[in-house]
Write an enzyme that holds these catalytic residues in place. Structure first.
Site, short mmCIF file in Angstrom:
data_model
loop_
_atom_site.label_atom_id
_atom_site.label_comp_id
_atom_site.label_asym_id
_atom_site.label_seq_id
_atom_site.Cartn_x
_atom_site.Cartn_y
_atom_site.Cartn_z
N MET B 1 0.99 -1.37 -0.08
CA MET B 1 -0.31 -0.05 0.13
C MET B 1 0.52 1.17 0.12
O MET B 1 -0.03 2.30 0.09
CB MET B 1 -0.93 -0.16 1.11
N PRO B 2 2.41 1.40 -0.25
CA PRO B 2 2.29 2.52 0.38
C PRO B 2 2.79 3.06 -1.39
O PRO B 2 2.64 2.45 -2.52
CB PRO B 2 4.66 1.91 0.22
N TYR B 3 2.76 4.84 -1.24
CA TYR B 3 3.25 4.84 -2.01
C TYR B 3 4.45 6.27 -2.31
O TYR B 3 5.41 6.59 -1.44
CB TYR B 3 2.17 6.51 -2.17
N VAL B 41 2.35 1.77 -5.23
CA VAL B 41 2.46 2.89 -6.33
C VAL B 41 3.41 3.06 -6.35
O VAL B 41 4.29 4.07 -5.16
CB VAL B 41 0.93 3.39 -6.06
#
Lengths: 67, 67, 67, 67, 67, 67
Positions: B1-3, B41
């Protein structure tokens, strides 16, 4: 080491104006916080007026209404 | 879920290099934090050298001085 | 001169893990694009799970559902 | 006074769709938090599919695999 | 309508210094581009030195090495 | 796959309000652009009123003037 991001609408901003924004933002960090200018980064994003909204309205339309 | 957002100057970066940045940044989050790659992402912003400053100077000018 | 911003949820990330992210992201820019590490900046934002959503759900709730 | 940034891939988004995103995001801040729409700013970034990755893969390639 | 984001390390910045950054950045946009100050937004992010890296090193460690 | 970042002042926003922002922003991207909610990410940044300026003034001071 500060990082400054300036987002503006893409409306005929000149190279000289961009240079003035970069110089001014860097000086601001040096003057107010004593930051090292050598590692102060400024990035300017020019955004199409179709992609910028305020008050729920697209800027392109706001500009057209004002002419 | 990191960006992950990578901002670089727009200087002939190839599609292969962009793919390597995306792969490498994703692997980094998986390796260091055990993140799920499927929802990791990566977005690369290429910024015109007229719009990037360091040390109070526009990069376009710094590049010209170095040639 | 690149700028990398890594956004992750605030879930007990250690100082060592943050150092590994900073080192890894810097190495990536050096390896793939030949950037100068001395002016490569990495900023990690740790975001409360109440403030992060995916699939329309708050991560805090997703985590609770998984336990 | 809120600031909303929407990042999407650059895939034939129309002016009407952008207007709907700007209107919808502004309304959301007004409805949920009672913010003043007059100073609510929305900026849409359209990102080339070569510059967007998920799961370690470039979106351009993911799109090609799906056709 | 411009949006300015200033990211600095979280090292005892005073309320007065933050006010000076906000005033200075707003004036810069007015002076250089003739922007309307009433809709010029400035947001300052203070980042823990554990979360900021340059040259592949965590700033916390760089600061410790300098004392 | 869209990424939405909502920046608001840190003024007693509840968990329920944050959940409504996350749900609403995700629905907006699904409704307007047909995006996949499963990979739509929303991140809310709550910013101290000392760190937010508009019209060259710090929000903390603007709020005090209005009471």
């Amino acid at each position: 080491m500060p990082y400054v991001n300036i987002k503006i609408t893409d409306e005929a901003v000149t190279v000289e104006q961009k240079a003035a924004l970069i110089k001014g933002a860097t000086d601001l960090l040096v003057d107010v916080l004593g930051k090292n200018p050598a590692t102060t980064v400024v990035v300017i994003d020019e955004v199409n007026t179709d992609n910028w909204g305020i008050g729920g309205e697209v800027v392109t339309k706001l500009r057209a209404n004002n002419t």
